[in-house]
Design a protein around this motif. Sequence first.
Motif, mmCIF file in Angstrom:
data_model
loop_
_atom_site.group_PDB
_atom_site.id
_atom_site.type_symbol
_atom_site.label_atom_id
_atom_site.label_comp_id
_atom_site.label_asym_id
_atom_site.label_seq_id
_atom_site.Cartn_x
_atom_site.Cartn_y
_atom_site.Cartn_z
ATOM 1 N N ASP A 14 2.161 -0.627 -22.890
ATOM 2 C CA ASP A 14 2.730 0.703 -23.179
ATOM 3 C C ASP A 14 4.212 0.585 -23.518
ATOM 4 O O ASP A 14 4.786 1.477 -24.142
ATOM 5 C CB ASP A 14 2.591 1.621 -21.948
ATOM 6 C CG ASP A 14 1.150 1.677 -21.488
ATOM 7 O OD1 ASP A 14 0.267 1.539 -22.356
ATOM 8 O OD2 ASP A 14 0.913 1.855 -20.269
ATOM 9 N N SER A 15 4.806 -0.508 -23.069
ATOM 10 C CA SER A 15 6.255 -0.621 -23.255
ATOM 11 C C SER A 15 6.632 -1.142 -24.640
ATOM 12 O O SER A 15 7.802 -1.161 -24.994
ATOM 13 C CB SER A 15 6.832 -1.531 -22.183
ATOM 14 O OG SER A 15 6.122 -2.736 -22.157
ATOM 15 N N ILE A 32 12.569 -2.428 -17.956
ATOM 16 C CA ILE A 32 11.117 -2.336 -17.755
ATOM 17 C C ILE A 32 10.671 -3.305 -16.660
ATOM 18 O O ILE A 32 9.875 -2.949 -15.790
ATOM 19 C CB ILE A 32 10.365 -2.631 -19.073
ATOM 20 C CG1 ILE A 32 10.706 -1.565 -20.110
ATOM 21 C CG2 ILE A 32 8.857 -2.649 -18.838
ATOM 22 C CD1 ILE A 32 10.181 -1.859 -21.496
ATOM 23 N N SER A 49 12.390 -4.386 -14.121
ATOM 24 C CA SER A 49 12.814 -3.984 -12.775
ATOM 25 C C SER A 49 12.101 -2.720 -12.307
ATOM 26 O O SER A 49 12.146 -2.397 -11.122
ATOM 27 C CB SER A 49 14.342 -3.807 -12.712
ATOM 28 O OG SER A 49 14.743 -2.849 -13.641
ATOM 29 N N THR A 50 11.458 -1.978 -13.210
ATOM 30 C CA THR A 50 10.713 -0.804 -12.738
ATOM 31 C C THR A 50 9.221 -1.108 -12.578
ATOM 32 O O THR A 50 8.560 -0.495 -11.753
ATOM 33 C CB THR A 50 10.893 0.390 -13.695
ATOM 34 O OG1 THR A 50 10.677 -0.046 -15.034
ATOM 35 C CG2 THR A 50 12.274 0.995 -13.570
ATOM 36 N N THR A 51 8.711 -2.035 -13.380
ATOM 37 C CA THR A 51 7.266 -2.298 -13.302
ATOM 38 C C THR A 51 6.938 -3.591 -12.570
ATOM 39 O O THR A 51 5.797 -3.810 -12.182
ATOM 40 C CB THR A 51 6.640 -2.413 -14.708
ATOM 41 O OG1 THR A 51 7.266 -3.505 -15.391
ATOM 42 C CG2 THR A 51 6.841 -1.139 -15.498
ATOM 43 N N PHE A 52 7.937 -4.459 -12.390
ATOM 44 C CA PHE A 52 7.711 -5.777 -11.789
ATOM 45 C C PHE A 52 6.623 -6.563 -12.510
ATOM 46 O O PHE A 52 5.763 -7.166 -11.882
ATOM 47 C CB PHE A 52 7.409 -5.652 -10.291
ATOM 48 C CG PHE A 52 8.676 -5.532 -9.500
ATOM 49 C CD1 PHE A 52 9.484 -6.624 -9.268
ATOM 50 C CD2 PHE A 52 9.074 -4.295 -9.013
ATOM 51 C CE1 PHE A 52 10.660 -6.505 -8.576
ATOM 52 C CE2 PHE A 52 10.266 -4.162 -8.324
ATOM 53 C CZ PHE A 52 11.061 -5.265 -8.104
ATOM 54 N N ARG A 53 6.635 -6.501 -13.840
ATOM 55 C CA ARG A 53 5.722 -7.361 -14.602
ATOM 56 C C ARG A 53 6.574 -8.259 -15.486
ATOM 57 O O ARG A 53 6.574 -8.118 -16.700
ATOM 58 C CB ARG A 53 4.787 -6.529 -15.496
ATOM 59 C CG ARG A 53 4.156 -5.326 -14.815
ATOM 60 C CD ARG A 53 2.842 -5.601 -14.145
ATOM 61 N NE ARG A 53 1.752 -6.097 -14.948
ATOM 62 C CZ ARG A 53 0.811 -5.319 -15.508
ATOM 63 N NH1 ARG A 53 0.936 -4.021 -15.519
ATOM 64 N NH2 ARG A 53 -0.227 -5.855 -16.088
ATOM 65 N N GLU A 95 4.743 -10.498 -18.520
ATOM 66 C CA GLU A 95 4.260 -9.773 -19.694
ATOM 67 C C GLU A 95 5.425 -9.312 -20.565
ATOM 68 O O GLU A 95 5.424 -9.492 -21.787
ATOM 69 C CB GLU A 95 3.448 -8.540 -19.286
ATOM 70 C CG GLU A 95 2.090 -8.867 -18.702
ATOM 71 C CD GLU A 95 2.128 -8.918 -17.183
ATOM 72 O OE1 GLU A 95 3.162 -9.384 -16.624
ATOM 73 O OE2 GLU A 95 1.146 -8.486 -16.553
ATOM 74 N N VAL A 96 6.431 -8.720 -19.919
ATOM 75 C CA VAL A 96 7.576 -8.207 -20.680
ATOM 76 C C VAL A 96 8.308 -9.353 -21.369
ATOM 77 O O VAL A 96 8.715 -9.245 -22.525
ATOM 78 C CB VAL A 96 8.532 -7.425 -19.760
ATOM 79 C CG1 VAL A 96 9.729 -6.919 -20.548
ATOM 80 C CG2 VAL A 96 7.808 -6.267 -19.109
#
Lengths: 230, 218
Positions: free
Chosen positions: B2-3, B179, B181-185, B188-189
């Motif tokens: 989604d990002s 992204i 630091s908010t999703t902890f992925r 992937e990022v």
Amino acid sequence: MGLLAYGDTGWGDELFFATLMTLAVASVAMLIGFILAAIFTSCKLSKIRTLNLIGSFYTTVFRGVPELLVIYLFFFGGSGAIMFVAKIFGYSGYIEINAFLTGAFSIGIISGAYSTEVFRGAIRSIDKGQFEAARVLGFKKKFYYYKIIIPQMLRLALPNISNVWQITLKDTALISVTGLVEIMRQSYIAAGSTRDPLFFYSFAAVLYLFLTFLSIKIFNKLEKHYSKGY
Amino acid sequence: MDSLPRLLNATKLTIELTLVSLFFGIFVGVFFAILRTSKVKTLYYISYYYSYILRGTPLLVQIFIIYFGLAQVEWIRESILWIFLKEPYSCAILAFTLNTGAYSSEIFRSAFETISKGVVEASQSLGLSKIIIFFKIKLPIAIKQSLPAYGNEMILMLKGTSLASTVTLLDLTGVAKHIISTTFRPVEVFIVAGSIYLIMTFIIHNFIKFLEKRYDYN
């Protein structure tokens, strides 16, 4: 100059130790880079296609992606991986892993990508006759690599190793985003508490200049020393 | 996944920062390369130390001095310069421009130095004017000489713009960090943002190759 006093009244001692920290991170990163470079250079020089691809993939990715992004990957990814393991054992709090190791490892991976290219180039420029002669004399591959090829390679690679060292040294400034107290982070702290960012960041620049100046001097001496016979 | 739109949107700023800095950086680079060939010692040393200092210190320090440091100087805050220097965007552009200018000045200088004397003498003996010699003979040779090294510098600058995120700008790296630091992925990022950077590197690489072919007279 009171701001730089040594002891409780100034920032001299803090900045001194921060400089040592920068040197320590850069050295460990460089060492990690060398180890990775040794592995990936042999991948790149190998006759096996898959290994070649792995080697190229490594150097392309870590020389093409910004250093900061790599640092964020390991900073958030490193503790994330450990927290994931901890969760399995029933602990769900936040765990922060050592900023020094995260920093040294992320800069080391980047430094290794540059070193790989340097090593590969240096081995390529060694005369083919050397390999052939060693083989004709019946030396084992391990033996002639350690005793004949690598010593010559290091001499040829020295000027470029000096460049990689300087890139690595400057890259360590980016580790400050993870909170490791090296030159940049210490200057940030000092600038914040004295409200004199201009002075402290300029002083940080002077410290980096001093370190690069010193490194160039040392590498020039080494180069002279190792090219005595040529 | 989604990002992806957000990352692509931030890529615009990264591209903009890179192109604007490189554009101004060429002028800074040419300027200091010309100073470097000057016979006036002071001008020579100004150029020498400019490039020495800018290449010997981390880009992060340079951005911080410009963004945090200059704000402290009163006469700058009271001058018209403040309109530019209070904005993180223009501070980042200024730092990148000065930095790439230092590296390119070295590239241009060595390119001009490699022009053989025979070529210049030959064109002089043909009675060509100084201006024609510079624009029609020296410059094309120097451009061709400096292309490979300048291509590397373009890629370094592209990577360098990631530091804009340290002065609150939301470029590709800045958004990626947000992204993560908010999703902890992080993985992937990293893969998505890293691929975008690699695609841009690839484009620069091929663009330079194309130019090299175009300037190849042999």
